[in-house]
Design a protein around this motif. Structure first.
Motif, PDB file in Angstrom:
ATOM      1  N   TYR A 125      44.575   6.488   7.363  1.00 44.37           N
ATOM      2  CA  TYR A 125      44.533   6.293   8.812  1.00 44.37           C
ATOM      3  C   TYR A 125      43.428   7.103   9.505  1.00 44.37           C
ATOM      4  CZ  TYR A 125      49.051   3.932   8.466  1.00 44.37           C
ATOM      5  OH  TYR A 125      50.050   3.052   8.155  1.00 44.37           O
ATOM      6  N   SER A 126      42.949   8.165   8.873  1.00 48.83           N
ATOM      7  CA  SER A 126      42.032   9.069   9.580  1.00 48.83           C
ATOM      8  C   SER A 126      40.626   9.128   9.005  1.00 48.83           C
ATOM      9  CB  SER A 126      42.613  10.496   9.605  1.00 48.83           C
ATOM     10  OG  SER A 126      43.852  10.522  10.258  1.00 48.83           O
ATOM     11  N   ALA A 127      40.447   8.766   7.728  1.00 46.46           N
ATOM     12  CA  ALA A 127      39.144   8.961   7.089  1.00 46.46           C
ATOM     13  C   ALA A 127      38.032   8.214   7.813  1.00 46.46           C
ATOM     14  CB  ALA A 127      39.209   8.531   5.630  1.00 46.46           C
ATOM     15  N   ARG A 128      38.284   6.965   8.155  1.00 48.07           N
ATOM     16  CA  ARG A 128      37.241   6.161   8.805  1.00 48.07           C
ATOM     17  C   ARG A 128      36.821   6.784  10.137  1.00 48.07           C
ATOM     18  NH1 ARG A 128      35.671   0.647   8.646  1.00 48.07           N
ATOM     19  NH2 ARG A 128      34.961  -0.179  10.644  1.00 48.07           N
ATOM     20  N   VAL A 129      37.818   7.252  10.874  1.00 47.72           N
ATOM     21  CA  VAL A 129      37.520   7.828  12.184  1.00 47.72           C
ATOM     22  C   VAL A 129      36.842   9.188  12.049  1.00 47.72           C
ATOM     23  CG1 VAL A 129      38.522   8.501  14.385  1.00 47.72           C
ATOM     24  CG2 VAL A 129      39.502   6.598  13.119  1.00 47.72           C
ATOM     25  N   VAL A 130      37.280  10.000  11.071  1.00 46.09           N
ATOM     26  CA  VAL A 130      36.656  11.305  10.857  1.00 46.09           C
ATOM     27  C   VAL A 130      35.202  11.140  10.432  1.00 46.09           C
ATOM     28  CG1 VAL A 130      36.654  13.350   9.382  1.00 46.09           C
ATOM     29  CG2 VAL A 130      38.790  12.552  10.374  1.00 46.09           C
ATOM     30  N   VAL A 131      34.947  10.173   9.553  1.00 45.39           N
ATOM     31  CA  VAL A 131      33.573   9.904   9.126  1.00 45.39           C
ATOM     32  C   VAL A 131      32.723   9.489  10.328  1.00 45.39           C
ATOM     33  CG1 VAL A 131      32.112   8.341   7.794  1.00 45.39           C
ATOM     34  CG2 VAL A 131      34.127   9.353   6.739  1.00 45.39           C
ATOM     35  N   ALA A 132      33.266   8.590  11.143  1.00 39.75           N
ATOM     36  CA  ALA A 132      32.523   8.148  12.323  1.00 39.75           C
ATOM     37  C   ALA A 132      32.263   9.325  13.256  1.00 39.75           C
ATOM     38  CB  ALA A 132      33.307   7.058  13.051  1.00 39.75           C
ATOM     39  N   ALA A 133      33.285  10.175  13.466  1.00 42.36           N
ATOM     40  CA  ALA A 133      33.126  11.332  14.349  1.00 42.36           C
ATOM     41  C   ALA A 133      32.060  12.281  13.824  1.00 42.36           C
ATOM     42  CB  ALA A 133      34.467  12.062  14.486  1.00 42.36           C
ATOM     43  N   ALA A 134      32.052  12.510  12.506  1.00 47.20           N
ATOM     44  CA  ALA A 134      31.055  13.413  11.914  1.00 47.20           C
ATOM     45  C   ALA A 134      29.648  12.841  12.045  1.00 47.20           C
ATOM     46  CB  ALA A 134      31.391  13.658  10.445  1.00 47.20           C
ATOM     47  N   VAL A 135      29.499  11.559  11.788  1.00 47.47           N
ATOM     48  CA  VAL A 135      28.186  10.925  11.900  1.00 47.47           C
ATOM     49  C   VAL A 135      27.683  11.009  13.339  1.00 47.47           C
ATOM     50  CG1 VAL A 135      26.943   8.732  11.732  1.00 47.47           C
ATOM     51  CG2 VAL A 135      28.532   9.407   9.922  1.00 47.47           C
ATOM     52  N   ILE A 136      28.589  10.799  14.287  1.00 48.97           N
ATOM     53  CA  ILE A 136      28.208  10.876  15.698  1.00 48.97           C
ATOM     54  C   ILE A 136      27.746  12.291  16.054  1.00 48.97           C
ATOM     55  CG2 ILE A 136      29.158  10.842  18.042  1.00 48.97           C
ATOM     56  CD1 ILE A 136      30.912   8.471  17.104  1.00 48.97           C
ATOM     57  N   MET A 137      28.525  13.287  15.615  1.00 50.51           N
ATOM     58  CA  MET A 137      28.176  14.668  15.931  1.00 50.51           C
ATOM     59  C   MET A 137      26.845  15.054  15.282  1.00 50.51           C
ATOM     60  SD  MET A 137      30.747  17.945  15.834  1.00 50.51           S
ATOM     61  CE  MET A 137      31.885  17.255  17.019  1.00 50.51           C
ATOM     62  N   ILE A 138      26.633  14.616  14.045  1.00 47.71           N
ATOM     63  CA  ILE A 138      25.369  14.897  13.356  1.00 47.71           C
ATOM     64  C   ILE A 138      24.210  14.238  14.105  1.00 47.71           C
ATOM     65  CG2 ILE A 138      24.050  14.436  11.247  1.00 47.71           C
ATOM     66  CD1 ILE A 138      26.739  14.701   9.730  1.00 47.71           C
ATOM     67  N   ALA A 139      24.433  13.004  14.571  1.00 50.35           N
ATOM     68  CA  ALA A 139      23.379  12.295  15.295  1.00 50.35           C
ATOM     69  C   ALA A 139      23.035  13.006  16.599  1.00 50.35           C
ATOM     70  CB  ALA A 139      23.825  10.855  15.574  1.00 50.35           C
ATOM     71  N   VAL A 140      24.060  13.468  17.325  1.00 49.19           N
ATOM     72  CA  VAL A 140      23.820  14.152  18.598  1.00 49.19           C
ATOM     73  C   VAL A 140      23.063  15.459  18.376  1.00 49.19           C
ATOM     74  CG1 VAL A 140      24.931  15.312  20.542  1.00 49.19           C
ATOM     75  CG2 VAL A 140      25.795  13.106  19.754  1.00 49.19           C
ATOM     76  N   PHE A 141      23.495  16.252  17.397  1.00 46.63           N
ATOM     77  CA  PHE A 141      22.820  17.523  17.133  1.00 46.63           C
ATOM     78  C   PHE A 141      21.398  17.291  16.606  1.00 46.63           C
ATOM     79  CE2 PHE A 141      27.183  19.620  16.375  1.00 46.63           C
ATOM     80  CZ  PHE A 141      27.255  19.965  17.712  1.00 46.63           C
ATOM     81  N   SER A 142      21.237  16.298  15.741  1.00 47.98           N
ATOM     82  CA  SER A 142      19.904  16.012  15.198  1.00 47.98           C
ATOM     83  C   SER A 142      18.938  15.607  16.299  1.00 47.98           C
ATOM     84  CB  SER A 142      19.991  14.902  14.148  1.00 47.98           C
ATOM     85  OG  SER A 142      20.789  15.300  13.055  1.00 47.98           O
ATOM     86  N   GLY A 143      19.464  14.988  17.358  1.00 44.32           N
ATOM     87  CA  GLY A 143      18.601  14.590  18.461  1.00 44.32           C
ATOM     88  C   GLY A 143      17.897  15.767  19.111  1.00 44.32           C
ATOM     89  N   PHE A 144      18.501  16.952  19.057  1.00 41.76           N
ATOM     90  CA  PHE A 144      17.903  18.130  19.682  1.00 41.76           C
ATOM     91  C   PHE A 144      16.841  18.767  18.792  1.00 41.76           C
ATOM     92  CE2 PHE A 144      21.689  17.509  22.098  1.00 41.76           C
ATOM     93  CZ  PHE A 144      21.356  17.926  23.374  1.00 41.76           C
ATOM     94  N   MET A 145      16.652  18.242  17.574  1.00 38.83           N
ATOM     95  CA  MET A 145      15.584  18.759  16.726  1.00 38.83           C
ATOM     96  C   MET A 145      14.212  18.344  17.239  1.00 38.83           C
ATOM     97  SD  MET A 145      17.231  18.206  12.959  1.00 38.83           S
ATOM     98  CE  MET A 145      15.631  18.512  12.208  1.00 38.83           C
ATOM     99  N   GLY A 146      14.179  17.397  18.160  1.00 41.26           N
ATOM    100  CA  GLY A 146      12.911  16.995  18.755  1.00 41.26           C
ATOM    101  C   GLY A 146      12.495  17.866  19.926  1.00 41.26           C
TER     102      GLY A 146
END
Length: 735
Positions: A631-652
């Motif tokens: 019930y949670s793996a898909r959502v946790v993976v999506a949440a992690a990918v989103i957080m990684i994407a947001v933080f990676s955006g500040f590398m610019g």
């Protein structure tokens, strides 16, 4: 708590117009405050209790017009090949720079402009000279007209054939994040669409997160000058607030769709989603807030204010998830589909044959794989992160100076020209403050001249009262070198305690790094200890919180190892936009410990709470792990990918500090979510079995029952542990 949150979520769903109006009104008020507030400055920087700060305080008392903390600039001039800066052809051009600065648009903010010929600031070979400019205010308080006058003076001299570059903090500006964060949000939108299979469901977390962040950032901007908040405070708050805001809304919407799939009415599904997933959101948010507020233990006002401001944005994200998200679900109506239903946007779901079991999803298959080989998986995860963590043992810390700037910048070129013409120590002069008469000052000068690491010592300059003096010392080595740090300690150790102090940017950086090192262990103990107690309340266990804390330490050390490899050693540096390697920012370890710990506990709470819920309702430990992943793996993976994407955006970002923080947080979330929480955690739980959920009876009686798994909510709704009951039967009959 689950019952209270259930009522809150259901009430927000039913009174959605009122709830939405309140949040829009808050956004308008905060936006109006930000628009009418004066432009925020850089915020004051002080390090209470350090010798460098004591020296600055003494300078303010004995040299009131000196503006010791004011911005500085060095205009470095290099003559064309074959000429010298004191020649008849070049000297008038240099004097023109001095006169234009003294009489230019920014003269009201200038404290002094010193000609290189008066200060003897000409290199021995005569090829290089520098003009020293001292301002009355800090770099961020300089007006645009003042900065333009500084850059235009150099531009005019360049047109005459001179090589002119500008160093110092006078050109310091608020870091530009560029378009990276927009790309991060775009990636988050794509992940949400794939996760939910619906544009409406995907848009809700983004919209609500942006509203929460908008209120938070606008409030920080409106109060920046009143509370003396630095310009980087809003960047940190945006980075963290956006990431957790999307994630918290994602978990509420995901649980709402799961409740719809079980046949609940929409208002009931909203209430249950907030009552169950909302409990996890509250405790996950609390861990982040504890980690951020705990930065106050370092006793550096700037860092404390950054932590409090970011914590406030996280609180807003939690409140938005608990109230605005269910309200927006009410507006969305039937456009938010139940879990397992695909929209026409991504195609129809395949029907399951009658009597056949549905195909297990990826989370279920992954959990079963780990349960079959827990020892192998555990060793692979621990050894892999251990190898990545090895560079952390070679961590060198410091604060970035102009030598860490990209080689294309004028600050870096000025830094290099000074090093070549005068020696590397000229980029980091030490300021020795003597609290005493001329005799003590002269004695201090003679003693410093005899030290090995000194290139030059200027004569002491006394104040009007003749009871204090300032001595400028030029080290032989660059500001961030170990030799310069040793020189600072040598001057301090050989001086009269309470009479001679070493300060300046270089000494301040050394004291700052030492302060961060000294505070790391107490801060770690405070944050991990409080979070351990909080997780013990949530999971009613001792081993699960202990495992969570140890897993976090493993992921954060591995992340520090990656930061050292990229930013200090330059491995794959070009891939991540690192133009210049150097020491790791001294606040990075303690900052990563605080922020990453809070974020890491998000995934621990979201994932393990579902396992705990299944275990409490009668499932075996191994099956509870599978259920949690189902019930949670898909959502946790999506949440992690989103957080990684947001933080990676500040590398610019243009600022090296923001770039390093963005990379460090992104790689830490990757390690913690995918290696620790999704791999090591289920392996450990599989090996522990029933022992994972053990809690001494005496401790169980003492600890309050916060009911994250929603058992009291089920009883309140008249359901048995399997979810059946009057409400359940009535809702199924209506489907």
């Amino acid at each position: 708590m689950a019952t209270f949150l259930y009522r809150l979520g259901r009430g927000a769903f039913r009174r959605r117009r009122f709830v939405a109006l309140v949040w829009v009104a808050l956004l308008f008020v905060a936006g109006f405050g930000a628009a009418t507030a004066s432009t925020p400055t850089s915020g004051s920087f002080s390090i209470p209790g350090t010798e460098a700060q004591k020296a600055f305080d003494l300078l303010d008392q004995r040299f009131p017009g000196m503006a010791a903390d004011g911005a500085t600039a060095r205009i470095v001039i290099k003559a064309p090949a074959g000429e010298k800066v004191d020649s008849e052809a070049v000297k008038p051009q240099v004097e023109k720079i001095v006169s234009e600065l003294k009489d230019g648009p920014g003269k009201d903010q200038i404290s002094s402009v010193t000609s290189p010929y008066e200060a003897k600031a000409v290199s021995q070979d005569g090829s290089t000279a520098y003009v020293s400019v001292k301002y009355k205010v800090s770099g961020m308080e300089l007006t645009d007209a003042t900065r333009e006058a500084l850059t235009e003076s150099a531009t005019a001299a360049k047109a005459d054939g001179l090589n002119v570059q500008i160093g110092g903090d006078a050109l310091q500006a608020a870091p530009e994040t560029g378009s990276g964060e927009i790309i991060g949000i775009a990636i988050a939108a794509i992940v949400l669409v794939i996760t939910f299979g619906s544009l409406i469901a995907a848009g809700l977390p983004l919209l609500t997160a942006l509203i929460g962040v908008g209120i938070g950032i606008s409030s920080i901007t409106a109060l920046a000058n009143v509370l003396d908040l630095g310009s980087t405070t809003s960047t940190l708050a945006m980075m963290i607030g956006l990431a957790v805001g999307i994630d918290y809304a994602l978990f509420i919407v995901s649980r709402y769709r799961a409740e719809l799939a079980e046949g609940r009415e929409r208002d009931e599904a909203a209430g249950r989603a907030v009552g169950t997933a909302g409990s996890a959101v509250v405790f996950a948010g609390l861990t982040v807030v504890i980690a951020l507020v705990g930065l106050a233990v370092v006793n550096i006002p700037m860092l404390s204010k950054m932590g409090f401001a970011a914590a406030g944005t996280v609180v807003l994200a939690v409140l938005v998830a608990l109230t605005l998200v269910p309200a927006m679900l009410g507006f969305a109506g039937k456009k938010v589909l139940p879990a397992g239903t695909k929209s026409r946007f991504l195609g129809k779901a395949k029907p399951v044959a009658e009597g056949a079991e549905p195909k297990p999803n990826g989370g279920t298959r992954w959990a079963r794989f780990i349960l079959r080989r827990p020892v192998m998986v555990l060793l692979a995860g621990v050894i892999g992160l251990g190898i990545i963590a090895i560079p952390a043992s070679k961590l060198e810390m410091g604060l970035p100076d102009d030598g860490a700037q990209p080689v294309s910048t004028t600050q870096r070129q000025a830094y290099d020209m000074l090093s070549e013409g005068f020696g590397p120590g000229f980029n980091g002069p030490l300021m020795v403050v003597v609290d005493g008469d001329k005799a003590l000052a002269d004695q201090t000068v003679e003693r410093i001249k005899g030290l090995d690491g000194v290139a030059a010592v200027m004569p002491a300059t006394q104040n009007e009262a003749k009871d204090a003096a300032v001595i400028s010392v030029i080290p032989k080595d660059r500001p961030s070198s170990v030799q310069t740090e040793d020189l600072v300690h040598e001057i301090r150790d050989g001086s009269d305690s309470g009479k001679v102090f070493v300060t300046g940017a270089t000494a301040m950086n050394i004291d700052f790094s030492q302060k961060m090192n000294d505070a790391l262990l107490p801060y770690l103990a405070l944050v991990v200890g409080l979070a351990f107690l909080l997780l013990m309340l949530v999971f009613r266990s001792i081993l699960v919180p202990l495992k969570a804390a140890l897993g976090f330490l493993l992921s954060v050390v591995a992340a520090l190892g990656a930061v050292v490899a990229v930013f200090q050693w330059g491995w794959l540096g070009s891939l991540f936009g690192v133009e210049q390697t150097g020491p790791i920012m001294s606040m990075m370890p303690i900052f990563m410990v605080g922020v990453v710990f809070g974020l890491a506990m998000d995934y621990e709470v979201f994932l393990v709470t579902r396992m705990r819920e299944a275990y409490v309702h009668g499932e075996r430990p191994g099956q509870a792990v599978v259920t949690g992943f189902q019930y949670s793996a898909r959502v946790v993976v999506a949440a992690a990918v989103i957080m990684i994407a947001v933080f990676s955006g500040f590398m610019g970002a243009s600022d090296q500090m923001v770039k390093m923080i963005g990379f460090g947080l992104a790689i830490a979330v990757f390690f913690d979510a995918f290696v620790v929480r999704m791999t090591i955690v289920p392996a450990v739980l599989a090996l522990l079995g029933h022992k994972a959920w053990w809690l001494p009876k005496w401790l169980d009686r003492i600890l309050p029952n916060v009911d994250v798994e929603g058992e009291s909510l089920r009883k309140h709704l008249g359901e048995s542990s399997d979810g059946s009951g009057p409400d359940k039967d009535r809702e199924l009959a209506n489907v």
